[in-house]
Design a protein around this motif. Sequence first.
Motif, PDB file in Angstrom:
ATOM      1  N   GLN A 288      -7.068   6.513  -5.198  1.00  0.00           N
ATOM      2  CA  GLN A 288      -5.711   6.918  -4.830  1.00  0.00           C
ATOM      3  C   GLN A 288      -4.744   5.727  -4.692  1.00  0.00           C
ATOM      4  O   GLN A 288      -3.613   5.922  -4.700  1.00  0.00           O
ATOM      5  CB  GLN A 288      -6.009   7.373  -2.998  1.00  0.00           C
ATOM      6  N   GLN A 289      -5.208   5.003  -4.354  1.00  0.00           N
ATOM      7  CA  GLN A 289      -4.531   3.133  -3.939  1.00  0.00           C
ATOM      8  C   GLN A 289      -3.811   2.831  -5.034  1.00  0.00           C
ATOM      9  O   GLN A 289      -2.107   2.435  -5.088  1.00  0.00           O
ATOM     10  CB  GLN A 289      -5.613   2.169  -2.831  1.00  0.00           C
ATOM     11  N   TRP A 290      -4.722   2.942  -6.184  1.00  0.00           N
ATOM     12  CA  TRP A 290      -4.568   2.553  -7.500  1.00  0.00           C
ATOM     13  C   TRP A 290      -3.356   3.438  -8.266  1.00  0.00           C
ATOM     14  O   TRP A 290      -2.254   3.282  -8.233  1.00  0.00           O
ATOM     15  CB  TRP A 290      -5.671   2.594  -8.572  1.00  0.00           C
ATOM     16  N   LEU A 291      -3.573   4.602  -7.709  1.00  0.00           N
ATOM     17  CA  LEU A 291      -2.144   5.845  -7.927  1.00  0.00           C
ATOM     18  C   LEU A 291      -1.295   5.651  -7.418  1.00  0.00           C
ATOM     19  O   LEU A 291       0.062   6.133  -8.204  1.00  0.00           O
ATOM     20  CB  LEU A 291      -2.934   7.523  -7.756  1.00  0.00           C
ATOM     21  N   GLN A 292      -1.254   5.358  -6.290  1.00  0.00           N
ATOM     22  CA  GLN A 292       0.305   4.744  -5.251  1.00  0.00           C
ATOM     23  C   GLN A 292       0.766   4.092  -5.997  1.00  0.00           C
ATOM     24  O   GLN A 292       2.013   3.753  -5.593  1.00  0.00           O
ATOM     25  CB  GLN A 292      -0.079   5.148  -4.454  1.00  0.00           C
ATOM     26  N   ALA A 293       0.056   2.883  -6.188  1.00  0.00           N
ATOM     27  CA  ALA A 293       0.665   1.952  -7.105  1.00  0.00           C
ATOM     28  C   ALA A 293       1.276   1.945  -8.381  1.00  0.00           C
ATOM     29  O   ALA A 293       2.357   1.060  -8.271  1.00  0.00           O
ATOM     30  CB  ALA A 293      -0.173   0.530  -6.861  1.00  0.00           C
ATOM     31  N   HIS A 294       0.732   2.385  -9.537  1.00  0.00           N
ATOM     32  CA  HIS A 294       0.837   2.564 -10.444  1.00  0.00           C
ATOM     33  C   HIS A 294       1.990   4.022 -10.817  1.00  0.00           C
ATOM     34  O   HIS A 294       2.874   3.946 -12.073  1.00  0.00           O
ATOM     35  CB  HIS A 294      -0.014   2.377 -11.644  1.00  0.00           C
TER      36      HIS A 294
END
Length: 395
Positions: A288-294
């Motif tokens: 989810q952290q990756w999703l929010q970043a990209h």
Amino acid sequence: MPRKGRGAVGAPRHRFASDVREWADDGWTPATAEAGDGVDADLGADEGAWWQHTAESLPTQVHEERARSAIQKNDSPDIFFDHSVNPYRGCEHGCIYCYARPYHSYLNLSPGLDFETQLFAKTNIAQVLKAEISRPRYQPASLNIGSATDCYQPIERDLGLTRQLIEVLGEAEHPYSLITKSSAVERDIDLIAAAARKNAAAVYITITSLDPQLTRLLEPRAAAPHRRLRTIRRLAEAGIPVGVSVAPHIPFLTEDMEEVLAAARDAGATTAFYTVLRLPWELNGVFQQWLQAHYPQRADRVMERVRDLHQISEEDRLRGKSYDSQSFSRMKGQGLWADLVRQRFRRACAQLGYGRERIKMDWQGFEAWRARQLMQPTRAGGAAQAPHPGQGSLF
């Protein structure tokens, strides 16, 4: 903030951690950096310097490990193999969706950046494997190399542990399968093709999507999609049975399943399988952290559909749950959306002529090899013992 060449955005605490670390500006932050710029409050204990908190690339560190055992037994009904061998822990490919990330917690390391930068090489794995398959009590079963780590990740070029494993299996004529998303498997075509001619080897290539921009973010250090297709072609031309793994299916991101299957079939793949995204333990937060970043605009929509695929109740959604580990459904999901994905896959496979049967292996060669081993006289003290276990030093 994303780091160059890495999948995870940060290094969140693992579930066994006993301490909590928070970032605070003590006045020593460079004047050129804005407050909180590129800083991750969840960085691990080994990343205490401010310059390691920025978006700069992080080096890969490889540690030696002396394996106590090589073969891991699988009792899950969802997986097509019974035994697995993994020459490494962690994986430099950095695939953000990797279900093996939480295993780094048992090493007191973060499933985030530590998983792809703190790697462990089992330098005696081939010797231990040979000792195990030579034992009279060994029960031969389907064996896969690379189920929890890519056995052809970049460090394999120098260490060659995977090649050592297939040399041992080839000598014993023990059937095996490999799964990878690396073109480095082409280096070992000579050994794999020799085993394949005896119906004792198969290779599965994972292609998540044909979109190079997306895969560069999903799998930053893995081979590009077009390169994996060329690998399938070269393996098939060498007479090696090749399957394609369209995994994992990530709603609203990897939606070109039919195109992947068509391209892989054209390259020479004869079998195919897929899984849906699974987010066990810390992987839920890492992804989810990756999703929010990209992909911040579609992050909520992606996660809602992932929860739909796993039939997460409203109550559990409020608690942050995104995955159901129940057997028979965790790999493919359940419910309406899972059925739609399943129908898409089956229809495409039928149209393209993919085989529905698993690649069959011939065990006669191994049984003959083991019979010869048992007939050999043993030394005083019994069969050969595996190398002494224990952790090695950094190398």
